[in-house]
Structure formats: structure tokens, C-alpha cells
Design a protein around this motif. Structure first.
Motif, mmCIF file in Angstrom:
data_model
loop_
_atom_site.group_PDB
_atom_site.id
_atom_site.type_symbol
_atom_site.label_atom_id
_atom_site.label_comp_id
_atom_site.label_asym_id
_atom_site.label_seq_id
_atom_site.Cartn_x
_atom_site.Cartn_y
_atom_site.Cartn_z
ATOM 1 N N TYR A 61 0.819 -1.205 0.000
ATOM 2 C CA TYR A 61 0.000 0.000 0.000
ATOM 3 C C TYR A 61 0.856 1.260 0.000
ATOM 4 C CZ TYR A 61 -3.418 -3.445 1.533
ATOM 5 O OH TYR A 61 -4.202 -4.561 1.630
ATOM 6 N N ARG A 62 0.231 2.324 -0.423
ATOM 7 C CA ARG A 62 0.854 3.650 -0.360
ATOM 8 C C ARG A 62 0.384 4.310 0.933
ATOM 9 N NH1 ARG A 62 -0.027 7.724 -5.280
ATOM 10 N NH2 ARG A 62 1.286 6.168 -6.233
ATOM 11 N N PHE A 63 1.320 4.944 1.626
ATOM 12 C CA PHE A 63 1.006 5.658 2.858
ATOM 13 C C PHE A 63 1.340 7.129 2.677
ATOM 14 C CE2 PHE A 63 1.290 1.335 4.240
ATOM 15 C CZ PHE A 63 0.354 1.231 5.252
ATOM 16 N N MET A 64 0.631 7.966 3.432
ATOM 17 C CA MET A 64 0.806 9.416 3.286
ATOM 18 C C MET A 64 0.764 10.092 4.649
ATOM 19 S SD MET A 64 -1.584 11.990 1.137
ATOM 20 C CE MET A 64 -1.189 13.717 1.022
ATOM 21 N N GLY A 65 1.582 11.113 4.799
ATOM 22 C CA GLY A 65 1.541 11.969 5.973
ATOM 23 C C GLY A 65 1.507 13.420 5.517
ATOM 24 N N VAL A 66 0.856 14.251 6.301
ATOM 25 C CA VAL A 66 0.738 15.679 5.997
ATOM 26 C C VAL A 66 1.247 16.447 7.218
ATOM 27 C CG1 VAL A 66 -0.848 17.567 5.464
ATOM 28 C CG2 VAL A 66 -1.275 15.285 4.517
ATOM 29 N N TYR A 67 2.175 17.367 6.976
ATOM 30 C CA TYR A 67 2.817 18.086 8.077
ATOM 31 C C TYR A 67 2.938 19.560 7.730
ATOM 32 C CZ TYR A 67 4.014 13.242 8.778
ATOM 33 O OH TYR A 67 3.924 11.880 8.921
ATOM 34 N N LEU A 68 2.962 20.394 8.754
ATOM 35 C CA LEU A 68 3.195 21.826 8.580
ATOM 36 C C LEU A 68 4.580 22.174 9.102
ATOM 37 C CD1 LEU A 68 -0.096 23.676 9.600
ATOM 38 C CD2 LEU A 68 0.945 23.526 7.341
ATOM 39 N N ILE A 69 5.351 22.829 8.256
ATOM 40 C CA ILE A 69 6.657 23.343 8.654
ATOM 41 C C ILE A 69 6.642 24.835 8.350
ATOM 42 C CG2 ILE A 69 9.140 23.275 8.286
ATOM 43 C CD1 ILE A 69 8.818 20.398 7.267
ATOM 44 N N ASN A 70 6.698 25.647 9.373
ATOM 45 C CA ASN A 70 6.652 27.114 9.199
ATOM 46 C C ASN A 70 5.472 27.539 8.310
ATOM 47 O OD1 ASN A 70 8.987 27.339 10.742
ATOM 48 N ND2 ASN A 70 10.300 27.148 8.956
ATOM 49 N N ASN A 71 4.316 26.974 8.606
ATOM 50 C CA ASN A 71 3.073 27.242 7.866
ATOM 51 C C ASN A 71 3.125 26.813 6.406
ATOM 52 O OD1 ASN A 71 1.545 28.286 10.026
ATOM 53 N ND2 ASN A 71 2.655 30.217 9.858
ATOM 54 N N ILE A 72 4.039 25.939 6.075
ATOM 55 C CA ILE A 72 4.123 25.366 4.733
ATOM 56 C C ILE A 72 3.691 23.911 4.833
ATOM 57 C CG2 ILE A 72 5.654 24.780 2.812
ATOM 58 C CD1 ILE A 72 7.482 27.102 3.830
ATOM 59 N N LYS A 73 2.686 23.533 4.037
ATOM 60 C CA LYS A 73 2.206 22.158 4.052
ATOM 61 C C LYS A 73 3.176 21.286 3.268
ATOM 62 C CE LYS A 73 -2.159 21.368 4.168
ATOM 63 N NZ LYS A 73 -3.587 21.159 3.906
ATOM 64 N N VAL A 74 3.608 20.209 3.909
ATOM 65 C CA VAL A 74 4.557 19.265 3.310
ATOM 66 C C VAL A 74 3.947 17.871 3.394
ATOM 67 C CG1 VAL A 74 6.854 18.264 3.523
ATOM 68 C CG2 VAL A 74 6.526 20.699 3.990
ATOM 69 N N TRP A 75 4.043 17.133 2.309
ATOM 70 C CA TRP A 75 3.556 15.760 2.267
ATOM 71 C C TRP A 75 4.733 14.799 2.269
ATOM 72 C CZ3 TRP A 75 -0.524 15.467 -2.246
ATOM 73 C CH2 TRP A 75 -1.659 16.232 -1.912
ATOM 74 N N ILE A 76 4.494 13.632 2.847
ATOM 75 C CA ILE A 76 5.383 12.490 2.666
ATOM 76 C C ILE A 76 4.517 11.349 2.146
ATOM 77 C CG2 ILE A 76 6.919 10.797 3.721
ATOM 78 C CD1 ILE A 76 7.589 12.856 5.867
ATOM 79 N N ILE A 77 4.966 10.746 1.072
ATOM 80 C CA ILE A 77 4.265 9.602 0.492
ATOM 81 C C ILE A 77 5.269 8.457 0.391
ATOM 82 C CG2 ILE A 77 3.074 8.702 -1.549
ATOM 83 C CD1 ILE A 77 2.128 11.568 -2.097
ATOM 84 N N SER A 78 4.860 7.280 0.860
ATOM 85 C CA SER A 78 5.732 6.110 0.743
ATOM 86 C C SER A 78 5.043 5.053 -0.101
ATOM 87 C CB SER A 78 6.094 5.540 2.117
ATOM 88 O OG SER A 78 4.969 4.955 2.729
ATOM 89 N N GLU A 79 5.852 4.384 -0.895
ATOM 90 C CA GLU A 79 5.348 3.304 -1.737
ATOM 91 C C GLU A 79 6.508 2.369 -2.059
ATOM 92 O OE1 GLU A 79 2.370 2.888 -5.521
ATOM 93 O OE2 GLU A 79 3.634 4.653 -5.434
ATOM 94 N N TYR A 80 6.241 1.082 -1.992
ATOM 95 C CA TYR A 80 7.284 0.115 -2.317
ATOM 96 C C TYR A 80 7.406 -0.022 -3.825
ATOM 97 C CZ TYR A 80 10.378 -3.838 -1.896
ATOM 98 O OH TYR A 80 11.474 -4.648 -1.973
ATOM 99 N N ASN A 81 8.643 0.030 -4.308
ATOM 100 C CA ASN A 81 8.919 -0.105 -5.740
ATOM 101 C C ASN A 81 9.585 -1.460 -5.948
ATOM 102 O OD1 ASN A 81 10.301 -0.024 -8.288
ATOM 103 N ND2 ASN A 81 10.011 2.195 -8.297
ATOM 104 N N TYR A 82 8.836 -2.371 -6.556
ATOM 105 C CA TYR A 82 9.336 -3.728 -6.749
ATOM 106 C C TYR A 82 10.471 -3.798 -7.763
ATOM 107 C CZ TYR A 82 5.677 -5.611 -3.828
ATOM 108 O OH TYR A 82 4.893 -5.900 -2.750
#
Length: 97
Positions: A61-82
Motif C-alpha cells: 500500500y501507499r502511505f501518506m503523511g501531511v505536516y506543517l513546517i513554518n506554515n508550509i504544508k509538506v507531504w510524505i508519500i511512501s510506496e514500495y517499488n518492486y
């Protein structure tokens, strides 16, 4: 499992311009790796936490996180690449998706 962390041009530019720092990225990566999905909506957090009950979830599965750094929205997305047998974690701005 091999892990590759990718930072997009948008994030890289914010670092170069001192809007965010690499230590900020380290902090949110630690949260993400600890399954703290940040400001992701509660429904999506619950869904991802349910997926984690599957021992192979990081491969399937793909996983996602959403974070604020100095009022800037930043995403992290993880996915396994076979094809390269690695978990890819991409740190990006929402508009780069």
C-alpha cells in the motif's frame, strides 16, 4: 528492506531559501516512520492504521503523511517499488503531486 528518501525540487528550493531546514525534514520523517500521519484527516489516519495490521502493508500500500513546517504544508508519500526492491519515501509540496 531498502529505503530511499527523495526530496522534490520544491522542497529543495525551500531549503536553499532557508524557509525550511533539513532538521525539519528529519523531524517529520521520524514522525512518519513512527506511523504518526501528522495533519492527515482522521478518516485517512484510521484507514492507514487499519492497513498496518497487515504485516506486508508497507509492500502493498501507499502511505501518506501531511505536516506543517513554518506554515508550509509538506507531504510524505511512501510506496514500495518492486523494480528496485526499495521503499521510496518522497517529501513534496502538495502542488507537486
Amino acid at each position: 528492506m531498502n529505503l530511499k528518501i527523495v526530496v522534490t525540487n520544491g522542497i529543495n528550493n525551500l531549503i536553499k531559501e532557508d524557509y525550511i531546514y533539513s532538521t525539519d525534514l528529519d523531524f517529520i520523517l521520524l514522525k512518519f516512520i513512527s506511523n504518526d500521519w501528522g495533519d492527515l484527516c482522521n478518516e485517512d489516519k484510521k484507514f492507514q492504521n487499519e492497513l498496518l495490521k497487515n504485516p506486508n502493508s508497507k509492500y502493498e500500500y501507499r502511505f501518506m503523511g501531511v505536516y506543517l513546517i513554518n506554515n508550509i504544508k509538506v507531504w510524505i508519500i511512501s510506496e514500495y517499488n518492486y523494480s528496485i526492491k526499495s521503499l521510496i519515501m518522497t517529501i513534496l509540496l502538495p502542488e507537486e503531486y
